[in-house]
Design a protein around this motif. Structure first.
Motif, PDB file in Angstrom:
ATOM      1  N   GLU A  79      62.903 -12.951 -24.640  1.00  0.00           N
ATOM      2  CA  GLU A  79      63.024 -12.361 -23.324  1.00  0.00           C
ATOM      3  C   GLU A  79      63.146 -11.079 -23.465  1.00  0.00           C
ATOM      4  OE1 GLU A  79      66.691 -14.035 -22.192  1.00  0.00           O
ATOM      5  OE2 GLU A  79      65.853 -16.236 -21.386  1.00  0.00           O
ATOM      6  N   ALA A  80      62.840 -10.291 -24.701  1.00  0.00           N
ATOM      7  CA  ALA A  80      62.965  -8.856 -24.752  1.00  0.00           C
ATOM      8  C   ALA A  80      61.836  -8.133 -23.981  1.00  0.00           C
ATOM      9  CB  ALA A  80      63.093  -8.436 -26.300  1.00  0.00           C
ATOM     10  N   ASP A  81      61.922  -7.072 -23.625  1.00  0.00           N
ATOM     11  CA  ASP A  81      60.955  -6.236 -22.943  1.00  0.00           C
ATOM     12  C   ASP A  81      60.052  -5.632 -23.699  1.00  0.00           C
ATOM     13  OD1 ASP A  81      61.788  -6.992 -20.398  1.00  0.00           O
ATOM     14  OD2 ASP A  81      63.128  -5.389 -20.106  1.00  0.00           O
ATOM     15  N   SER A  82      60.339  -5.298 -25.015  1.00  0.00           N
ATOM     16  CA  SER A  82      59.374  -4.648 -25.994  1.00  0.00           C
ATOM     17  C   SER A  82      59.568  -5.283 -27.452  1.00  0.00           C
ATOM     18  CB  SER A  82      59.641  -3.317 -26.067  1.00  0.00           C
ATOM     19  OG  SER A  82      61.167  -3.006 -26.602  1.00  0.00           O
ATOM     20  N   ALA A  89      67.468  -7.555 -30.456  1.00  0.00           N
ATOM     21  CA  ALA A  89      68.199  -8.484 -29.882  1.00  0.00           C
ATOM     22  C   ALA A  89      67.990  -9.820 -30.685  1.00  0.00           C
ATOM     23  CB  ALA A  89      67.345  -9.122 -28.789  1.00  0.00           C
ATOM     24  N   ALA A  90      67.023 -10.165 -31.494  1.00  0.00           N
ATOM     25  CA  ALA A  90      66.973 -11.094 -32.622  1.00  0.00           C
ATOM     26  C   ALA A  90      68.200 -10.864 -33.916  1.00  0.00           C
ATOM     27  CB  ALA A  90      65.549 -11.209 -33.426  1.00  0.00           C
ATOM     28  N   ALA A 137      53.648 -16.161 -31.980  1.00  0.00           N
ATOM     29  CA  ALA A 137      52.739 -15.705 -31.202  1.00  0.00           C
ATOM     30  C   ALA A 137      53.259 -14.504 -30.617  1.00  0.00           C
ATOM     31  CB  ALA A 137      52.580 -16.665 -30.176  1.00  0.00           C
ATOM     32  N   TRP A 138      54.566 -14.260 -30.474  1.00  0.00           N
ATOM     33  CA  TRP A 138      55.191 -13.030 -30.076  1.00  0.00           C
ATOM     34  C   TRP A 138      54.989 -12.067 -31.272  1.00  0.00           C
ATOM     35  CZ3 TRP A 138      58.688  -9.590 -31.969  1.00  0.00           C
ATOM     36  CH2 TRP A 138      59.219  -8.714 -30.894  1.00  0.00           C
ATOM     37  N   LEU A 139      55.082 -12.292 -32.561  1.00  0.00           N
ATOM     38  CA  LEU A 139      54.766 -11.179 -33.453  1.00  0.00           C
ATOM     39  C   LEU A 139      53.327 -10.928 -33.474  1.00  0.00           C
ATOM     40  CD1 LEU A 139      57.004 -12.943 -36.373  1.00  0.00           C
ATOM     41  CD2 LEU A 139      57.402 -10.796 -35.206  1.00  0.00           C
ATOM     42  N   GLN A 140      52.459 -11.873 -33.371  1.00  0.00           N
ATOM     43  CA  GLN A 140      50.887 -11.595 -33.114  1.00  0.00           C
ATOM     44  C   GLN A 140      50.758 -10.615 -32.146  1.00  0.00           C
ATOM     45  OE1 GLN A 140      49.695 -15.637 -33.626  1.00  0.00           O
ATOM     46  NE2 GLN A 140      49.395 -15.534 -35.886  1.00  0.00           N
ATOM     47  N   GLY A 146      50.107  -3.032 -31.064  1.00  0.00           N
ATOM     48  CA  GLY A 146      50.288  -1.985 -31.923  1.00  0.00           C
ATOM     49  C   GLY A 146      51.873  -1.473 -31.991  1.00  0.00           C
ATOM     50  N   GLU A 147      52.655  -2.144 -31.425  1.00  0.00           N
ATOM     51  CA  GLU A 147      54.128  -2.016 -31.517  1.00  0.00           C
ATOM     52  C   GLU A 147      54.682  -2.298 -32.817  1.00  0.00           C
ATOM     53  OE1 GLU A 147      56.673  -2.716 -27.737  1.00  0.00           O
ATOM     54  OE2 GLU A 147      55.001  -4.067 -27.436  1.00  0.00           O
ATOM     55  N   LEU A 148      54.145  -3.385 -33.542  1.00  0.00           N
ATOM     56  CA  LEU A 148      54.590  -3.973 -34.685  1.00  0.00           C
ATOM     57  C   LEU A 148      53.594  -3.475 -35.918  1.00  0.00           C
ATOM     58  CD1 LEU A 148      56.067  -7.466 -33.976  1.00  0.00           C
ATOM     59  CD2 LEU A 148      57.269  -5.427 -34.667  1.00  0.00           C
TER      60      LEU A 148
END
Length: 196
Positions: A79-82, A89-90, A137-140, A146-148
């Motif tokens: 549910e996080a925006d970024s 949040a995690a 999928a969120w991580l990928q 480019g955020e992670l």
């Protein structure tokens, strides 16, 4: 659900609650069929009927609380925006679980759960697949944007959750780690390690 199924479900609930209660009071050495059946007002036969043996009960108990840990963690992340907000949040959701469910957290961070996890790693992972696939999928996705950092999902998971798990274990075993301080400090320090 038929009355018989309802009675069976109630028996399973009592057994799992009794097992966690016994573990919280007496630790692994006290986790016996006799102690659990006494604490839950159960017959040994009902425990064997529903779980097969003590290992089956421990498996069900670890599965239950792993699900209850992963559910709010996944919700917070998804549910996080970024990516940064997701990491924050995690971390906070995990530490919140440790604060709110200390007995279950002790079990999940114990040598009992570690041995069980090593013996049943694939089975545990498969049982949580519906919860874990969206997280991967969120991580990928956030790696692709480019955020992670461009690392595998398993390595990112280790970098994000490793410090949180270590903090939780220390808090639960030694009691010298402040969860409020950890919730303030860890998110940004973890983010610094995983940002793209």
């Amino acid at each position: 659900m038929s009355p018989k199924q309802q009675r069976g479900a109630a028996t399973v609930e009592r057994a799992l609650a009794a097992a966690l209660s016994v573990y919280a009071r007496e630790g692994e050495q006290g986790l016996t069929v006799g102690a659990i059946t006494r604490a839950g007002a159960l017959s040994p036969g009902s425990l064997y009927h529903h779980f097969g043996n003590l290992d089956g009960l421990v498996h069900a108990l670890v599965q239950r609380w792993l699900e209850r840990l992963l559910a709010p963690l996944a919700t917070a992340l998804l549910e996080a925006d970024s990516a940064r907000d997701g990491v924050r949040a995690a971390v906070r959701a995990y530490l919140g679980f440790v604060r709110e469910q200390p007995d279950a957290a002790r079990l999940l961070h114990s040598a009992t759960a570690d041995r069980h996890g090593m013996a049943h790693a694939r089975e545990l992972r498969d049982a949580q697949e519906a919860r874990l696939s969206p997280l991967a999928a969120w991580l990928q996705h956030h790696v692709a944007t480019g955020e992670l950092a461009a690392l595998s999902p398993s390595l990112l998971e280790s970098l994000i959750l490793g410090p949180v798990v270590a903090t939780a274990r220390r808090h639960l075993t030694l009691g010298d780690t402040d969860l409020d301080e950890a919730a303030r400090e860890l998110p940004d320090r973890i983010w610094a390690a995983v940002r793209g």
